[in-house]
Design a protein around this motif. Structure first.
Motif, PDB file in Angstrom:
ATOM      1  N   LYS A  86      -9.814  11.690   6.059  1.00  0.00           N
ATOM      2  CA  LYS A  86      -9.713  11.112   4.904  1.00  0.00           C
ATOM      3  C   LYS A  86     -10.871  10.216   4.324  1.00  0.00           C
ATOM      4  O   LYS A  86     -11.118   9.375   5.163  1.00  0.00           O
ATOM      5  CB  LYS A  86      -8.207  10.588   4.720  1.00  0.00           C
ATOM      6  CG  LYS A  86      -8.070  10.008   3.246  1.00  0.00           C
ATOM      7  CD  LYS A  86      -8.131   8.525   3.318  1.00  0.00           C
ATOM      8  CE  LYS A  86      -8.234   7.811   1.866  1.00  0.00           C
ATOM      9  NZ  LYS A  86      -8.133   6.559   1.924  1.00  0.00           N
ATOM     10  N   GLY A 122      -3.204   4.048  -3.112  1.00  0.00           N
ATOM     11  CA  GLY A 122      -3.698   4.090  -1.966  1.00  0.00           C
ATOM     12  C   GLY A 122      -3.090   5.080  -1.109  1.00  0.00           C
ATOM     13  O   GLY A 122      -3.119   5.494   0.047  1.00  0.00           O
ATOM     14  N   ASP A 159      -3.991   8.096   1.838  1.00  0.00           N
ATOM     15  CA  ASP A 159      -3.982   7.626   3.553  1.00  0.00           C
ATOM     16  C   ASP A 159      -2.798   8.467   3.757  1.00  0.00           C
ATOM     17  O   ASP A 159      -2.723   9.169   4.828  1.00  0.00           O
ATOM     18  CB  ASP A 159      -3.524   6.319   3.849  1.00  0.00           C
ATOM     19  CG  ASP A 159      -4.885   5.523   3.357  1.00  0.00           C
ATOM     20  OD1 ASP A 159      -5.836   6.141   3.078  1.00  0.00           O
ATOM     21  OD2 ASP A 159      -4.878   4.214   3.637  1.00  0.00           O
TER      22      ASP A 159
END
Ligand code: ASP
Ligand code: MG
Length: 410
Positions: A7, A151, A154
């Protein structure tokens, strides 16, 4: 041959130059014979930009449409990445959340992943293609686009790694790993080679923002090893893994701090059943998270109650609690914004005695007053005056020898 999920965060794909560099890096692993699944975030600043656009239009954008809008950031980066790979003579396919089959619930803006299909990805890998998957997005059972919370790429990466039974999940970011404390505060901060899921969860919730918390919870649940490392070097970063016996050898693995809390004290509260409920109910109802709570033993049926909330919620909390204080006949409500929470964290605390004593001694040695204490199995937190934060972090780091590599056979 390994199946690797990588990632790359927004900074890592922040420009065309950087996307090319990521493509080169991925191609290198592909050439070594590995099957590569690459999850990308939106280019740096894009998601914020999209949210700002929506806010220009309305204070309160429709949640479904906001997810449709926000998810476009990742669409841009996977398309550019796949083009970059192809222009370098290799084959790649970009896939959006719905094309992969990343199924979530319907909580727009903070959806949870229920299930990840692997058929399409495996098919593409079988054709020797590099697969680029849009992070942060999924689809609900109505077929509508959802996003996983800021975020959230992730979590996409960890969920894909779990579903594909990948050999490793590498999270590339602009820091080169997880440190024993904030290197900006303590020059001797050391990059850890390994950290357990639980320690990482404590570190993350305390502000060491390297990985999104939810992705660590996910990794723990499905036992996915995560390698957090830098896009800009070849060096190993930090492995976030299940706890091993070895990890218990050191009592403390890290020192975290949080300057983002404020303290509220209700003085001289009548000590009778139902009082805590009366004080906290309006606070919880307003959606405010309370962190530490301390109540003194009462004297003559009167006690003091102290707790902490985030600074953002401080004024609202003071207002709500002051109203309740009047109703229940408490003397007054005091507030203090100049506080910080400093915590030591380590799974070794379970087996090492005297860790708290040492922490308190070290702080006393610097004349730092402890206002509140809270403990869990693997963490001790204290609230101190904000101006002593850096000093406290440094002396604790020193006292627990965190600058020295633990001697373990990893
Ligand atoms: N682009 C999304 C965000 O900025 C998701 C991510 O970067 O992980 O929050
Ligand atoms: Mg991130």
């Amino acid at each position: 041959m390994a199946l690797i999920v990588q990632k790359y965060g927004g900074t890592s794909v922040g420009s065309i130059e950087r996307i090319k560099a990521v493509a080169e890096r991925v191609i290198e692993s592909h050439r070594e014979g590995h099957q590569m699944v690459v999850v990308l975030s939106a280019m740096a600043g894009q998601t914020d930009g999209l949210i700002a656009l929506a806010r220009e239009l309305t204070e309160d954008p429709d949640p479904r449409e906001l997810d449709v809008l926000m998810s476009t950031g990742e669409q841009v980066s996977i398309a550019l990445f796949a083009m970059a790979v192809k222009s370098m003579g290799y084959d790649a396919r970009s896939l959006l959340g719905f094309q992969v089959g990343i199924h979530t619930d319907r909580l727009y803006g903070k959806a949870r992943i229920h299930e990840v299909e692997t058929r399409r990805i495996l098919e593409e890998l079988g054709k020797q293609r590099i697969v680029a998957v849009a992070g942060f997005q999924g689809l609900d059972d109505h077929g509508d686009i959802t996003t996983l919370g800021r975020g959230g790429s992730d979590t996409t990466a960890v969920a894909l790694a779990a579903a594909l039974n990948a050999d490793v999940c590498e999270i590339y970011t602009d820091v080169d790993g997880v440190y024993t404390t904030d290197p900006g505060v303590c020059q001797k901060a050391r990059k850890m080679r390994t950290i357990s899921y639980d320690e990482m969860l404590e570190m993350a919730s305390l502000g060491a923002k390297v990985l999104e918390i939810r992705s660590v919870e996910f990794a723990k649940k499905f036992n996915v090893p995560i390698h957090v490392r830098s896009t800009f070097t070849k060096e190993n970063g930090t492995m976030v893994v299940a706890e091993t016996k070895d990890m218990e050898r050191v009592a403390v693995s890290g020192v975290a701090y949080n300057k983002n809390e404020a303290r509220v004290t209700v003085k001289k509260v009548p000590d009778r059943p139902g009082i805590a409920c009366q004080i906290f109910e309006p606070v919880f109802e307003a959606g405010i998270n309370v962190d530490m709570i301390v109540q003194n033993t009462s004297e003559d049926g009167i006690t003091d109650l102290t707790f902490t909330v985030t600074k953002a919620d401080f004024y609202k909390t003071m207002k709500l609690v002051s109203e309740t204080a009047k109703k229940i006949g408490a003397e007054k409500v005091l507030g203090d914004e100049d506080i910080a929470k400093v915590s030591i964290i380590g799974v070794g605390m379970r087996t090492h005695a005297g860790v708290a004593k040492k922490m308190f001694e070290v702080l006393a040695g610097e004349n730092i007053n402890i206002m509140m204490i809270s403990t869990s199995e693997i963490k001790i937190s204290v609230v101190i005056e904000e101006k002593y934060t850096e000093l406290a972090v440094r002396v604790l780091h020193e006292a627990f020898h965190l600058d020295e590599e633990p001697h373990e056979d990893q």
